[in-house]
Scaffold this motif. Sequence first.
Motif, mmCIF file in Angstrom:
data_model
loop_
_atom_site.group_PDB
_atom_site.id
_atom_site.type_symbol
_atom_site.label_atom_id
_atom_site.label_comp_id
_atom_site.label_asym_id
_atom_site.label_seq_id
_atom_site.Cartn_x
_atom_site.Cartn_y
_atom_site.Cartn_z
ATOM 1 N N TRP A 8 0.578 -7.486 5.306
ATOM 2 C CA TRP A 8 0.729 -6.053 5.476
ATOM 3 C C TRP A 8 -0.029 -5.317 4.369
ATOM 4 C CZ3 TRP A 8 4.738 -3.718 8.769
ATOM 5 C CH2 TRP A 8 5.408 -4.664 9.557
ATOM 6 N N GLY A 9 -0.534 -4.126 4.713
ATOM 7 C CA GLY A 9 -1.049 -3.243 3.691
ATOM 8 C C GLY A 9 0.097 -2.498 3.017
ATOM 9 N N GLN A 10 -0.246 -1.664 2.047
ATOM 10 C CA GLN A 10 0.789 -0.925 1.311
ATOM 11 C C GLN A 10 1.186 0.383 1.989
ATOM 12 O OE1 GLN A 10 2.811 -1.865 -1.354
ATOM 13 N NE2 GLN A 10 1.940 -3.724 -0.485
ATOM 14 N N VAL A 63 2.356 -0.255 12.227
ATOM 15 C CA VAL A 63 3.808 -0.123 12.209
ATOM 16 C C VAL A 63 4.127 1.063 11.315
ATOM 17 C CG1 VAL A 63 5.999 -1.223 11.577
ATOM 18 C CG2 VAL A 63 4.125 -2.612 12.518
ATOM 19 N N PHE A 116 1.785 1.518 8.222
ATOM 20 C CA PHE A 116 1.314 0.246 7.704
ATOM 21 C C PHE A 116 0.416 -0.416 8.741
ATOM 22 C CE2 PHE A 116 4.222 -0.085 4.161
ATOM 23 C CZ PHE A 116 5.410 0.505 4.568
#
Lengths: 117, 106
Positions: A107-109, A37, A94
């Motif tokens: 989610w990742g950063q 995303v 992301f």
Amino acid sequence: EVQLAESGGDLIQPGGSLRLSCAASGFTVSSDFMSWVRQAPGKGLEWVSIIYPNGATYYPESLKGRFTISRDNSRNTLYLQMNNLRAEDTAVYFCARSDKPNLGDYWGQGTLVTVSS
Amino acid sequence: EIVLTQTPATLSLSPGERATLSCRASQGVSHYLAWYQQKPGQAPRLLIYNAANRATGIPARFSASGSGTDFTLTISSLEPEDFAVYYCQQGSHWPTFGQGTKVEIK
């Protein structure tokens, strides 16, 4: 504990290519729905691609042919290959996972991709 | 593409007040509607999935309802950490997000 860590973002010239990585821990990428995303600076969120546990991949019509999502089960890592990059691809990208399709519960950063000459 | 329209764009409230956020879909999405919270410089955080189910670890002050085309997220009593941007997202077709509602301190 589920963790996602993106890498690979960079400043790249228009027309160039870039591969983003998302290293996962605490779960198996091949068992879940994995997504990319993106969020352009100061803008909203846009779903870029999805890979299902069965390996099926999906993209919006606007990105088909330029972006490819894949995974390496041995490395437990998700990838996004981006080709023929344009200024409008500039965004934080992301990765996200879910046990359901079309959702992101972890989610990742994010990693920043800047497309500019 | 299903377009999600969130109202209002900005909600100015004080801690302790009730927040009501709306999301309308351009066509029916059944119950495939999620809500996310995003703070500056952070990734989105899933709050609600399938229109009304709180995600793991989400406080009970967050609730949501709706089906088809009209959905609502309610924060019963705003805590200082709730001031953020909230996005709705549909998963019925290719996933799309609303443009966001910013909940700011009055």
